[in-house]
Scaffold this motif. Structure first.
Motif, PDB file in Angstrom:
ATOM      1  N   TYR A  94     -16.069 -23.489  27.552  1.00 41.69           N
ATOM      2  CA  TYR A  94     -16.832 -23.050  28.727  1.00 41.69           C
ATOM      3  C   TYR A  94     -16.479 -21.588  28.986  1.00 41.69           C
ATOM      4  N   PHE A  95     -17.484 -20.744  29.214  1.00 44.56           N
ATOM      5  CA  PHE A  95     -17.244 -19.332  29.507  1.00 44.56           C
ATOM      6  C   PHE A  95     -17.727 -18.921  30.893  1.00 44.56           C
ATOM      7  N   HIS A  96     -18.943 -19.274  31.263  1.00 45.76           N
ATOM      8  CA  HIS A  96     -19.526 -18.849  32.545  1.00 45.76           C
ATOM      9  C   HIS A  96     -19.461 -17.325  32.680  1.00 45.76           C
ATOM     10  N   PHE A  97     -19.924 -16.633  31.659  1.00 46.71           N
ATOM     11  CA  PHE A  97     -19.834 -15.172  31.620  1.00 46.71           C
ATOM     12  C   PHE A  97     -20.483 -14.496  32.820  1.00 46.71           C
ATOM     13  N   ALA A  98     -21.608 -15.001  33.282  1.00 45.84           N
ATOM     14  CA  ALA A  98     -22.375 -14.309  34.319  1.00 45.84           C
ATOM     15  C   ALA A  98     -21.614 -14.158  35.629  1.00 45.84           C
ATOM     16  N   SER A  99     -20.530 -14.928  35.788  1.00 48.20           N
ATOM     17  CA  SER A  99     -19.760 -14.830  37.030  1.00 48.20           C
ATOM     18  C   SER A  99     -18.545 -13.924  36.895  1.00 48.20           C
ATOM     19  N   SER A 100     -18.297 -13.348  35.704  1.00 45.29           N
ATOM     20  CA  SER A 100     -17.084 -12.546  35.510  1.00 45.29           C
ATOM     21  C   SER A 100     -17.327 -11.358  34.595  1.00 45.29           C
ATOM     22  N   LEU A 101     -17.406 -10.180  35.184  1.00 42.92           N
ATOM     23  CA  LEU A 101     -17.520  -8.955  34.399  1.00 42.92           C
ATOM     24  C   LEU A 101     -16.257  -8.722  33.582  1.00 42.92           C
ATOM     25  N   GLN A 102     -15.091  -9.026  34.160  1.00 38.42           N
ATOM     26  CA  GLN A 102     -13.818  -8.809  33.460  1.00 38.42           C
ATOM     27  C   GLN A 102     -13.748  -9.624  32.168  1.00 38.42           C
ATOM     28  N   LEU A 103     -14.114 -10.893  32.247  1.00 38.65           N
ATOM     29  CA  LEU A 103     -14.100 -11.751  31.059  1.00 38.65           C
ATOM     30  C   LEU A 103     -15.102 -11.250  30.020  1.00 38.65           C
ATOM     31  N   THR A 104     -16.282 -10.891  30.482  1.00 42.17           N
ATOM     32  CA  THR A 104     -17.323 -10.421  29.571  1.00 42.17           C
ATOM     33  C   THR A 104     -16.866  -9.163  28.833  1.00 42.17           C
ATOM     34  N   GLU A 105     -16.308  -8.221  29.573  1.00 38.72           N
ATOM     35  CA  GLU A 105     -15.820  -6.985  28.946  1.00 38.72           C
ATOM     36  C   GLU A 105     -14.690  -7.269  27.964  1.00 38.72           C
ATOM     37  N   ALA A 106     -13.808  -8.214  28.320  1.00 35.31           N
ATOM     38  CA  ALA A 106     -12.666  -8.530  27.456  1.00 35.31           C
ATOM     39  C   ALA A 106     -13.120  -9.133  26.136  1.00 35.31           C
ATOM     40  N   MET A 107     -14.109 -10.013  26.184  1.00 32.58           N
ATOM     41  CA  MET A 107     -14.592 -10.636  24.948  1.00 32.58           C
ATOM     42  C   MET A 107     -15.365  -9.632  24.088  1.00 32.58           C
ATOM     43  N   LEU A 108     -16.075  -8.713  24.743  1.00 31.86           N
ATOM     44  CA  LEU A 108     -16.753  -7.658  23.985  1.00 31.86           C
ATOM     45  C   LEU A 108     -15.735  -6.755  23.290  1.00 31.86           C
ATOM     46  N   LYS A 109     -14.687  -6.414  24.012  1.00 31.53           N
ATOM     47  CA  LYS A 109     -13.645  -5.556  23.452  1.00 31.53           C
ATOM     48  C   LYS A 109     -12.947  -6.232  22.282  1.00 31.53           C
ATOM     49  N   ALA A 110     -12.734  -7.543  22.392  1.00 33.87           N
ATOM     50  CA  ALA A 110     -12.062  -8.293  21.329  1.00 33.87           C
ATOM     51  C   ALA A 110     -12.938  -8.459  20.098  1.00 33.87           C
ATOM     52  N   LYS A 111     -14.252  -8.229  20.258  1.00 35.00           N
ATOM     53  CA  LYS A 111     -15.236  -8.418  19.184  1.00 35.00           C
ATOM     54  C   LYS A 111     -15.188  -9.844  18.630  1.00 35.00           C
ATOM     55  N   ALA A 112     -15.046 -10.788  19.560  1.00 36.51           N
ATOM     56  CA  ALA A 112     -15.039 -12.199  19.199  1.00 36.51           C
ATOM     57  C   ALA A 112     -16.473 -12.728  19.160  1.00 36.51           C
ATOM     58  N   THR A 113     -16.650 -13.849  18.519  1.00 35.63           N
ATOM     59  CA  THR A 113     -17.915 -14.579  18.573  1.00 35.63           C
ATOM     60  C   THR A 113     -17.726 -15.746  19.532  1.00 35.63           C
ATOM     61  N   CYS A 114     -18.580 -15.813  20.530  1.00 36.72           N
ATOM     62  CA  CYS A 114     -18.385 -16.771  21.622  1.00 36.72           C
ATOM     63  C   CYS A 114     -19.575 -17.712  21.744  1.00 36.72           C
ATOM     64  N   ILE A 115     -19.308 -19.000  21.685  1.00 39.17           N
ATOM     65  CA  ILE A 115     -20.325 -20.019  21.938  1.00 39.17           C
ATOM     66  C   ILE A 115     -19.913 -20.770  23.189  1.00 39.17           C
ATOM     67  N   ALA A 116     -20.787 -20.751  24.188  1.00 37.19           N
ATOM     68  CA  ALA A 116     -20.473 -21.302  25.506  1.00 37.19           C
ATOM     69  C   ALA A 116     -21.007 -22.727  25.641  1.00 37.19           C
ATOM     70  N   TYR A 117     -20.112 -23.644  25.970  1.00 38.27           N
ATOM     71  CA  TYR A 117     -20.535 -25.027  26.176  1.00 38.27           C
ATOM     72  C   TYR A 117     -21.723 -25.127  27.131  1.00 38.27           C
ATOM     73  N   GLU A 118     -21.633 -24.334  28.229  1.00 42.18           N
ATOM     74  CA  GLU A 118     -22.562 -24.555  29.345  1.00 42.18           C
ATOM     75  C   GLU A 118     -23.987 -24.102  29.056  1.00 42.18           C
ATOM     76  N   THR A 119     -24.197 -23.362  27.961  1.00 40.50           N
ATOM     77  CA  THR A 119     -25.568 -22.942  27.654  1.00 40.50           C
ATOM     78  C   THR A 119     -26.112 -23.571  26.372  1.00 40.50           C
ATOM     79  N   VAL A 120     -25.355 -24.450  25.735  1.00 44.72           N
ATOM     80  CA  VAL A 120     -25.921 -25.262  24.653  1.00 44.72           C
ATOM     81  C   VAL A 120     -27.015 -26.126  25.283  1.00 44.72           C
ATOM     82  N   GLN A 121     -28.214 -26.052  24.744  1.00 45.32           N
ATOM     83  CA  GLN A 121     -29.365 -26.645  25.442  1.00 45.32           C
ATOM     84  C   GLN A 121     -30.293 -27.358  24.464  1.00 45.32           C
TER      85      GLN A 121
END
Length: 364
Positions: A94-121
């Motif tokens: 679970y990421f919930h990126f839209a509620s956290s700029l800090q988390l979003t920036e951190a994952m972009l900086k890490a250059k990770a690939t992120c799949i979020a449970y909450e948006t699998v549809q």
């Protein structure tokens, strides 16, 4: 594939992302699973259980992140984990990126690939990996709300179900999705009078069909919300727009219209909350009071019941974990369109449209 299962370190988060049964199935397919020591303890699984299933036990979270190609978690990485994430590492949680700029920036900086449970549809619009935790959170919302209505915790001093000769409490549920229906079901079971609001008439018709007569439905608009908050004892925010910030349905000025001791439970807190006065809380300090209104805004409600939650979550996540392990994320997302919907970031690029909308400054 080398799969890492770190211990969750978010406040009072006791779930684990893979059970020993999952480890057994993965190792049968020749994948390697590395589990941090005691990662499953609070959910009822020992290190020995994992070792017997074929996992390797690592002592530190640093060791798990260092060795794994894919990290499978329950909740989003917190600040202490940001520096551990490696470039090109896959994170499935679970990421919930839209509620956290800090988390979003951190994952972009890490250059990770992120799949979020909450948006699998799925094709029908359902969210298969969010549904079981929404079911848990919806039921807990009523359970926790009933507790915090008690006078020693600054509530109104109302027993939600009432007793013979005394009227039951009134519950207002905002949203007739999975969370809202489960919350209403629990409140109705206690004997409370329940009103559930939504803008989706199909959902309201469904609620009318399946709920008892003391659960009533109304179309959601500001007028109806303002009408009901004046008499509601417990208000449950259960609004979800997949991947996006939740709309603010109750504003600060509306608190003045509520009676002192009203309890508000915001299950949408992970997506920024549907109350203007929402701020994230923990199981350690779950509530705060504004204008004599009790706010319960715990960001990981299901973490308080880890045995139930872990089994409910892994029942639905594990098939995707197996597919990712067998195929790799690129091929898995090509073959599974539902999984592809969960792809939020790829090695420093934002993929999810809702995250782009939430933080347009990241794209400039």
């Amino acid at each position: 594939m080398k799969i890492g299962v770190p211990t969750e370190i978010k406040n009072n988060e006791s779930r684990v992302s893979i059970t020993p049964a999952g480890v057994y199935e993965l190792t049968k397919q020749k994948h390697e699973v590395f589990v941090q020591s005691n990662a499953g303890y609070a959910s009822g699984f020992t290190n020995q259980d994992y070792q017997n299933a074929g996992a390797s036990i690592l002592e530190s979270i640093e060791d798990v992140y260092q060795v794994a190609e894919t990290i499978v978690k329950v909740k989003e990485p917190i600040e202490e984990e940001y520096s551990l994430i490696q470039e090109n590492q896959l994170l499935f949680t679970y990421f919930h990126f839209a509620s956290s700029l800090q988390l979003t920036e951190a994952m972009l900086k890490a250059k990770a690939t992120c799949i979020a449970y909450e948006t699998v549809q799925d094709e029908d619009g359902s969210l298969p990996l969010l549904t079981p935790m929404s079911e848990v959170a919806g039921r807990m919302a009523t359970q926790q709300g009933a507790k915090f209505l008690e006078k020693p915790i600054k509530g109104k001093g109302i027993l939600l179900g009432g007793v013979p000769g005394v009227s039951p409490g009134k519950v207002l549920v905002l949203g007739a999705g999975v969370v809202g229906v489960q919350a209403a079901k629990m409140a109705a079971g206690l004997g409370a009078h329940v009103t559930i609001l939504d803008i989706n008439m199909k959902r309201l018709r469904y609620v009318n069909d399946v709920m008892p007569s003391h659960v009533v439905t109304e179309f959601s608009n500001e007028y109806n919300i303002r009408k009901h908050i004046k008499t509601a004892d417990l208000i449950i925010g259960a609004v979800l727009i997949a991947g996006a910030k939740a709309p603010k349905l109750i504003t600060r000025d509306m608190l003045k219209e509520m009676t002192p001791g009203t309890v508000m439970v915001d299950v949408a807190v992970d997506q920024g909350g549907c109350f203007e006065t929402t701020k994230p809380t923990t199981h350690e300090n779950p509530i705060y009071i504004i204008d004599d209104v009790v706010h319960y805004c715990v960001t990981n409600m299901p973490g308080a019941v880890p045995y139930t939650s872990t089994l409910a979550l892994t029942n639905v996540t594990f098939p995707y974990v197996m597919q990712l392990a067998n195929l790799g994320w690129e091929k898995a997302c090509q073959e599974n369109k539902s999984l592809a919907k969960g792809l939020s970031m790829v090695q420093g690029d934002v993929i999810c449209p809702e995250v782009k909308k939430a933080f347009p400054e990241l794209l400039n």
